[in-house]
Design a protein around this motif. Sequence first.
Motif, PDB file in Angstrom:
ATOM      1  N   THR A 286       9.441   3.851   2.775  1.00 34.95           N
ATOM      2  CA  THR A 286       9.947   4.944   1.942  1.00 34.95           C
ATOM      3  C   THR A 286       8.835   5.864   1.458  1.00 34.95           C
ATOM      4  O   THR A 286       9.110   6.945   0.935  1.00 34.95           O
ATOM      5  CB  THR A 286      10.677   4.373   0.714  1.00 34.95           C
ATOM      6  OG1 THR A 286       9.804   3.452   0.055  1.00 34.95           O
ATOM      7  CG2 THR A 286      11.957   3.656   1.126  1.00 34.95           C
ATOM      8  N   SER A 287       7.603   5.443   1.606  1.00 35.51           N
ATOM      9  CA  SER A 287       6.476   6.211   1.089  1.00 35.51           C
ATOM     10  C   SER A 287       5.243   5.742   1.851  1.00 35.51           C
ATOM     11  O   SER A 287       5.118   4.551   2.147  1.00 35.51           O
ATOM     12  CB  SER A 287       6.338   5.928  -0.416  1.00 35.51           C
ATOM     13  OG  SER A 287       5.261   6.639  -0.986  1.00 35.51           O
TER      14      SER A 287
ATOM     15  N   VAL B   2       6.774   7.181   6.930  1.00 31.46           N
ATOM     16  CA  VAL B   2       8.041   7.234   6.194  1.00 31.46           C
ATOM     17  C   VAL B   2       9.199   7.254   7.194  1.00 31.46           C
ATOM     18  O   VAL B   2       9.184   8.024   8.156  1.00 31.46           O
ATOM     19  CB  VAL B   2       8.100   8.481   5.283  1.00 31.46           C
ATOM     20  CG1 VAL B   2       9.497   8.656   4.677  1.00 31.46           C
ATOM     21  CG2 VAL B   2       7.059   8.360   4.166  1.00 31.46           C
TER      22      VAL B   2
ATOM     23  N   MET C  71       4.849   1.945   1.225  1.00 36.30           N
ATOM     24  CA  MET C  71       5.819   1.162   0.470  1.00 36.30           C
ATOM     25  C   MET C  71       7.053   0.989   1.339  1.00 36.30           C
ATOM     26  O   MET C  71       7.487   1.936   1.997  1.00 36.30           O
ATOM     27  CB  MET C  71       6.233   1.916  -0.795  1.00 36.30           C
ATOM     28  CG  MET C  71       5.103   2.315  -1.708  1.00 36.30           C
ATOM     29  SD  MET C  71       4.333   0.916  -2.521  1.00 36.30           S
ATOM     30  CE  MET C  71       5.589   0.507  -3.728  1.00 36.30           C
TER      31      MET C  71
END
Lengths: 352, 352
Positions: free
Chosen positions: A256-257, A310, A264
């Motif tokens: 997600t990041s 991502v 992450m």
Amino acid sequence: VVELDVMARNIARMAIEARRYGVALRPHAKAHKCGAIARLQVDAGAVGVCCQKVWEAEAMFAAGIKDIYLSNQVIAAPKLDRLAKLARTAQVSLAIDSPAGLEAAARAARDGGVDLTVLIEVDLGDARNGVPPGPALVDLARRLSATGNLRFGGLQAYRSQAQHASTAAERRDLTAAAVAAIVSVRYDLTKAGIECQVVTGGGTGTVSYAASSGVYTELQPGSYIFMDAAYGAIEDESGGPFRCFDTALFVEATVTSAREERAMCDAGAKAVSPAGALPLVVAPTDIVYYAADDEHGRLRWHPGSPGVRVGDRVRLLPDNCDPTVNLHDWIVGARNWRVETVWPIEARGPGL
Amino acid sequence: VVELDVMARNIARMAIEARRYGVALRPHAKAHKCGAIARLQVDAGAVGVCCQKVWEAEAMFAAGIKDIYLSNQVIAAPKLDRLAKLARTAQVSLAIDSPAGLEAAARAARDGGVDLTVLIEVDLGDARNGVPPGPALVDLARRLSATGNLRFGGLQAYRSQAQHASTAAERRDLTAAAVAAIVSVRYDLTKAGIECQVVTGGGTGTVSYAASSGVYTELQPGSYIFMDAAYGAIEDESGGPFRCFDTALFVEATVTSAREERAMCDAGAKAVSPAGALPLVVAPTDIVYYAADDEHGRLRWHPGSPGVRVGDRVRLLPDNCDPTVNLHDWIVGARNWRVETVWPIEARGPGL
């Protein structure tokens, strides 16, 4: 996500191992809490399942499993009343390790108008549950045999610490010591005129030792269907990695990041149980899951590795499959990474 | 089990704190995942809730919460499509921290025919999510403002590490450093002609510092309603225990086995999250929960203490309330240990 072909091989291998030694196989449903998987195990020859909670037992019965052994102490009256109710239609047995447990089970059986088969848990050195071998255990068995609505079924003889001992020699020796204790208990019981039909125990790390002992009549492994990183870290007889069963259970997460050499993903301590070590990243390779927040996993890699971006997916291997499955409501069945089915984890929850 | 009177006091105290400084209160629903509790918070003046997962947002909306902020990166298209669908009837905003996140949100908003308010997460030093202060953040805000179906809402500015820092001085200093970073980001945005309406952040350990900063417009604490042993271990300004909020959440367990100075209870790692330290036994006193198995907690006490017996209840205080609540399907509301209500934890699960 469970890889169905791998799990099917694990189920078949365990069934073969039990048949080879002529012992019954009663897999532990606490590992999967999933009726569909329990049915696969019974279809492969299991006599029924073990459960740890009354709620699990009810869910397994609802999924079509007829023979359920609650391999744990159940004390609270509302739980025992539900278990007694289940015993009207299912084959139900449970474990006790105290006079209070005996009284509680007897009360529930009497009030429910059913007979319950009760096993006595032996303390084999784990310092958890169980009655140590000796006169108190024989007394408890004698009281049990003399109690209306209860039938003495045998011994719950699970040696927890033996399962994950890292060398095969340790697991063999701990199982051998357990077997010696069981033989002595059985001798005492026989002398007291009490027949001990069932000796049930053994887990994924010790099934072969328990099965070949001549003392265990029933095996109750759980994790073998999925395996996990903790079981993947123990050694086999040759000192190589323990590969009797293969890892079949994963948690898929989305990145997600991401920034530089870290990222992450959306699987943290609410998606992969922190009971044990952090999960391993099995795909893509060269990624380390180095910390778990409640909702996030933190990933990093060495400069020069391709890393992740991502939107990428990562496949995580949990260290401890049982409490990880317990976090989820559904299990996705895949073959070679392609989704084939989705099963409810009906018995999920800390339960009754 | 939640003690309703204690939780009500916690909810009121936080509402007072927000009003005192004229900032909005948007409690984090990831802590309770329970619609009934979210409604109590909104009834006490909260503007809505934060969520961490789309599934949580859906559950909160179903429970009657109209204004929902997803304070986390959501990337996978199926999740974003569901969020966009929710935005047709609810006030929905979300956080991003990358161009890929922006594109994903824009695609979902466009396909769903909705407008989404999007905040940019600032990396305040936690090495987790977020864009560090600097030109890349301003560029992202500029792109966001120029993207159809998206509206730049402001900054997600949560400083995770500040919440549990043990001394008040550390928490104050970390918050002050975060505030300085936010001021600088806001300055850059203003210079670029971009208005920053919302600065949202602050947690249970830092609400007063964030609220009084003049920079935060909105607080997003979660754990304050329940508190837990980890928050109970931090210090207040005087160096004494942090008692702004009181412990309201417990796990009740039954003793299932006991011998000499030790016992087993039926709450292990599947009932009290092992993310953090082991739980404390708050009643009876003088009992230590010294190890957690998957299904069992191991208790011991000093010789001479009364200890516990089979069938006794023990009340455990979890170290980490959020992942512990996430293990359960129901929360029992009690007043002075008497059950008054039972609420579903609708948004439980690792979620979408």
